[in-house]
Design a protein around this motif. Structure first.
Motif, PDB file in Angstrom:
ATOM      1  N   LEU A  76       0.814  -1.216   0.000  1.00  0.00           N
ATOM      2  CA  LEU A  76       0.000   0.000   0.000  1.00  0.00           C
ATOM      3  C   LEU A  76       0.853   1.273   0.000  1.00  0.00           C
ATOM      4  N   PRO A  77       1.963   1.340   0.778  1.00  0.00           N
ATOM      5  CA  PRO A  77       2.788   2.561   0.727  1.00  0.00           C
ATOM      6  C   PRO A  77       3.326   2.884  -0.659  1.00  0.00           C
ATOM      7  N   LEU A  78       3.549   1.866  -1.491  1.00  0.00           N
ATOM      8  CA  LEU A  78       4.035   2.119  -2.851  1.00  0.00           C
ATOM      9  C   LEU A  78       2.955   2.749  -3.723  1.00  0.00           C
ATOM     10  N   ILE A  79       1.695   2.465  -3.427  1.00  0.00           N
ATOM     11  CA  ILE A  79       0.591   3.120  -4.140  1.00  0.00           C
ATOM     12  C   ILE A  79       0.443   4.554  -3.650  1.00  0.00           C
ATOM     13  N   LEU A  80       0.530   4.732  -2.326  1.00  0.00           N
ATOM     14  CA  LEU A  80       0.370   6.066  -1.752  1.00  0.00           C
ATOM     15  C   LEU A  80       1.517   6.998  -2.138  1.00  0.00           C
ATOM     16  N   ALA A  81       2.666   6.424  -2.500  1.00  0.00           N
ATOM     17  CA  ALA A  81       3.835   7.235  -2.847  1.00  0.00           C
ATOM     18  C   ALA A  81       3.854   7.659  -4.311  1.00  0.00           C
ATOM     19  N   GLN A  82       2.785   7.421  -5.039  1.00  0.00           N
ATOM     20  CA  GLN A  82       2.755   7.793  -6.455  1.00  0.00           C
ATOM     21  C   GLN A  82       2.854   9.304  -6.644  1.00  0.00           C
ATOM     22  N   GLU A  88      -7.092   9.317  -4.868  1.00  0.00           N
ATOM     23  CA  GLU A  88      -7.470   8.637  -3.629  1.00  0.00           C
ATOM     24  C   GLU A  88      -7.318   7.138  -3.833  1.00  0.00           C
ATOM     25  N   VAL A  89      -7.177   6.412  -2.738  1.00  0.00           N
ATOM     26  CA  VAL A  89      -7.099   4.956  -2.756  1.00  0.00           C
ATOM     27  C   VAL A  89      -8.299   4.429  -1.978  1.00  0.00           C
ATOM     28  N   VAL A  90      -9.209   3.768  -2.680  1.00  0.00           N
ATOM     29  CA  VAL A  90     -10.421   3.236  -2.070  1.00  0.00           C
ATOM     30  C   VAL A  90     -10.186   1.770  -1.724  1.00  0.00           C
ATOM     31  N   LEU A  91     -10.093   1.476  -0.435  1.00  0.00           N
ATOM     32  CA  LEU A  91      -9.912   0.108   0.037  1.00  0.00           C
ATOM     33  C   LEU A  91     -11.277  -0.470   0.389  1.00  0.00           C
ATOM     34  N   THR A 110      -3.084   9.482   8.905  1.00  0.00           N
ATOM     35  CA  THR A 110      -1.760   9.724   8.342  1.00  0.00           C
ATOM     36  C   THR A 110      -1.814   9.972   6.844  1.00  0.00           C
ATOM     37  N   PHE A 111      -2.724   9.241   6.181  1.00  0.00           N
ATOM     38  CA  PHE A 111      -2.839   9.340   4.725  1.00  0.00           C
ATOM     39  C   PHE A 111      -4.285   9.719   4.374  1.00  0.00           C
ATOM     40  N   PRO A 112      -4.570  11.016   4.287  1.00  0.00           N
ATOM     41  CA  PRO A 112      -5.954  11.451   4.037  1.00  0.00           C
ATOM     42  C   PRO A 112      -6.505  11.025   2.686  1.00  0.00           C
ATOM     43  N   GLN A 113      -5.637  10.583   1.756  1.00  0.00           N
ATOM     44  CA  GLN A 113      -6.144  10.154   0.451  1.00  0.00           C
ATOM     45  C   GLN A 113      -6.719   8.748   0.489  1.00  0.00           C
ATOM     46  N   ILE A 114      -6.661   8.089   1.639  1.00  0.00           N
ATOM     47  CA  ILE A 114      -7.242   6.752   1.771  1.00  0.00           C
ATOM     48  C   ILE A 114      -8.723   6.869   2.115  1.00  0.00           C
ATOM     49  N   ALA A 115      -9.546   6.099   1.428  1.00  0.00           N
ATOM     50  CA  ALA A 115     -10.968   5.941   1.767  1.00  0.00           C
ATOM     51  C   ALA A 115     -11.212   4.454   2.007  1.00  0.00           C
ATOM     52  N   ARG A 155       5.806  -0.713 -10.201  1.00  0.00           N
ATOM     53  CA  ARG A 155       7.260  -0.795 -10.305  1.00  0.00           C
ATOM     54  C   ARG A 155       7.919   0.555 -10.041  1.00  0.00           C
ATOM     55  N   THR A 156       7.195   1.645 -10.314  1.00  0.00           N
ATOM     56  CA  THR A 156       7.761   2.979 -10.117  1.00  0.00           C
ATOM     57  C   THR A 156       6.693   3.910  -9.568  1.00  0.00           C
ATOM     58  N   ASP A 157       7.112   5.117  -9.164  1.00  0.00           N
ATOM     59  CA  ASP A 157       6.153   6.106  -8.673  1.00  0.00           C
ATOM     60  C   ASP A 157       5.490   6.880  -9.806  1.00  0.00           C
ATOM     61  N   ARG A 158       5.722   6.459 -11.055  1.00  0.00           N
ATOM     62  CA  ARG A 158       5.086   7.087 -12.214  1.00  0.00           C
ATOM     63  C   ARG A 158       3.910   6.275 -12.743  1.00  0.00           C
ATOM     64  N   TRP A 159       3.646   5.143 -12.123  1.00  0.00           N
ATOM     65  CA  TRP A 159       2.584   4.246 -12.617  1.00  0.00           C
ATOM     66  C   TRP A 159       1.244   4.971 -12.753  1.00  0.00           C
TER      67      TRP A 159
END
Length: 384
Positions: A76-82, A88-91, A110-115, A155-159
C-alpha cells in the motif's frame, strides 16, 4: 503444376505434404511474432486525445478479501507514494475482523487520500470481486477509476500518472502486470507465460480489436461502467476484466499504456500448483469468448506445435537436402522469435527471460493442454 509433379516424383506425396505443412506453419509463426506481437514492442499511443484534463483526479480501487497486513505495510505505501497531483485509494475490505477494519480507518489520519469501506463477510453469502469493486466504484469520489489488487505493486512512482494520462485518449485504459521475479526455473517460466499471454490481448488491442485487460492494472470511467449497468455475468465470480470488457470495449474507446514505468508486478503465492489453479480459475471464462478470439488464441500454440513436430519428422525421414531446408526454417523461426520476444520483454519491463522462453516454447502447448483438460471439469469456485 510442373514443380508439384517434380516434387511428388522425387519425394512422394508424404514428403511433399510434410514440406508443405512445414512451410505453411512457418509462415503462420512468422505472422504472429513479426506482425501480431511485433507492433506491441513499437506501439505509441498517438491517438488524438479527447478534450479532458491532462491530469484528471483518479480513484484507485483495491478490494481486500483478507486481513492482509503485508499489503498494508509493504505494498500500500508504494501506491500512496505515487507522484500524482490528485488521487485517492479506495480500500474495500471484505471481512468480519473489526480490529483490522479499525486499523484501516486509522490509516486515514496519516494518509488522508485513503478511503475505506467495508462489506461484512457472511459465509452463507460469498462476496465476489465484482461485488467488492461495485461497492468501491460507488464509494469513489472521482470519475476516473483504476482497478488493482492487494497482490500487485507498482514498479515505479510514475505508474498512476501514466495510467491516468491514458484517460485523455479513451474511457478504458489497459496496462500490464507481470509476475514478481523470484528464484527457480518455474518462476521464470511463469513470468514468461504471463508475458506472452498478455501479449495476446495487448496485440489485439493495438490492432484495435480489444477483448480484455488485466484485473491488476485496468482503468475505466464511471460513466462507462454505469452506462453498461455494471458488471455482467453475475452468476460467475470472474469476468470483470474480460467478459464485461467485451461488452463495452470498442476500437475507439480503448487506450493502451505500454511502459515499464506503468507496469505492475503480481506476487506469486506458490509454484506450479498456484499457477495451475489460477489458470484454471480464470480460464473458465474463455469458453464464453467470441469465436474469433478463441480461434486467435489457439492458432499460435497450435501452429507452433505442428511446425516443431513437422520439423522433427523432416529431420528424421526426409532426404539430406530437405533436412537442411528444414533446419534452416527452424533456425530462421527461432531467430525471428527471439528478436521479437526480446523487444517485447524490453517494452514490458521484463528481464532475463530469453532462456526461459526457449523452455516455454517447448512446454507451453503441453501446459495449455493440461489446463484445457482441467477446464472440462466444472470449477466450483467460478460459479455462484
Amino acid at each position: 503444376m510442373q514443380h508439384l509433379e517434380t516434387l511428388l516424383a522425387h519425394y512422394g506425396w508424404e514428403g511433399t505434404t510434410l514440406v508443405a505443412l512445414l512451410l505453411a506453419m512457418w509462415f503462420v509463426q512468422l505472422r504472429y511474432y513479426l506482425f501480431v506481437y511485433g507492433p506491441v514492442a513499437s506501439y505509441r499511443n498517438n491517438r488524438r486525445p479527447t478534450v479532458r484534463e491532462a491530469e484528471p483526479p483518479v480513484s484507485v480501487v483495491v478490494p481486500m478479501f483478507s486481513e492482509d497486513y503485508a499489503f498494508v505495510e509493504e505494498r500500500l505505501p508504494l501506491i500512496l507514494a505515487q507522484e500524482y497531483r490528485d488521487f485517492e485509494v479506495v480500500l474495500v475490505y471484505v471481512g468480519s475482523d473489526g480490529d483490522f477494519y479499525e486499523d484501516l480507518q486509522r490509516l486515514r489520519h496519516t494518509f488522508p487520500q485513503i478511503a475505506v469501506t467495508k462489506i461484512h463477510l457472511d459465509p452463507r453469502f460469498p462476496i465476489s470481486r465484482k461485488m467488492a469493486l461495485n461497492v468501491g466504484i460507488k464509494s469513489a469520489r472521482n470519475e476516473h477509476l483504476v482497478f488493482s489488487s492487494t497482490d500487485a505493486v507498482p514498479r515505479t512512482d510514475r505508474w498512476l500518472s501514466l495510467m491516468a494520462g491514458g484517460f485523455r485518449k479513451g474511457d478504458i485504459v489497459l496496462g500490464y502486470c507481470g509476475i514478481e521475479p523470484g528464484k527457480g526455473v518455474w518462476n521464470r517460466l511463469a513470468r514468461t507465460w504471463r508475458m506472452m499471454h498478455s501479449a495476446d490481448w495487448l496485440a489485439a488491442a493495438v490492432r484495435r480489436r480489444p477483448y480484455r485487460g488485466t484485473l491488476h492494472n485496468l482503468g475505466i470511467t464511471k460513466a462507462l461502467y454505469f452506462g453498461a449497468n455494471g458488471f455482467s455475468h453475475l452468476n460467475m465470480n470472474i469476468g470483470e476484466d474480460d467478459l464485461f470488457m467485451q461488452r463495452i470495449m470498442t476500437a475507439e474507446n480503448v487506450s493502451i499504456v505500454l511502459s515499464p514505468r506503468a507496469s505492475l508486478r503480481e506476487r506469486p503465492w506458490g509454484g506450479f500448483r498456484w499457477w495451475f489453479g489460477t489458470e484454471r480459475y480464470y480460464g473458465s471464462a474463455i469458453p464464453f469468448y467470441p469465436s474469433r478470439v478463441r480461434s486467435y488464441l489457439r492458432w499460435e500454440p497450435l501452429s507452433r506445435t505442428i511446425f516443431l513436430a513437422a520439423a522433427c519428422c523432416a529431420l528424421a525421414v526426409l532426404p539430406p537436402e530437405l533436412k537442411i531446408a528444414a533446419g534452416v526454417l527452424v533456425a530462421a523461426r527461432y531467430a525471428a522469435v527471439l528478436v521479437a520476444v526480446r523487444r517485447l520483454a524490453r517494452r514490458l519491463g521484463e528481464q532475463r527471460l530469453l532462456a526461459a522462453y526457449l523452455l516455454y516454447d517447448l512446454l507451453s502447448p503441453v501446459l495449455q493442454l493440461l489446463v484445457s483438460a482441467a477446464l472440462l471439469r466444472k470449477d466450483a469456485r467460478v460459479w455462484r
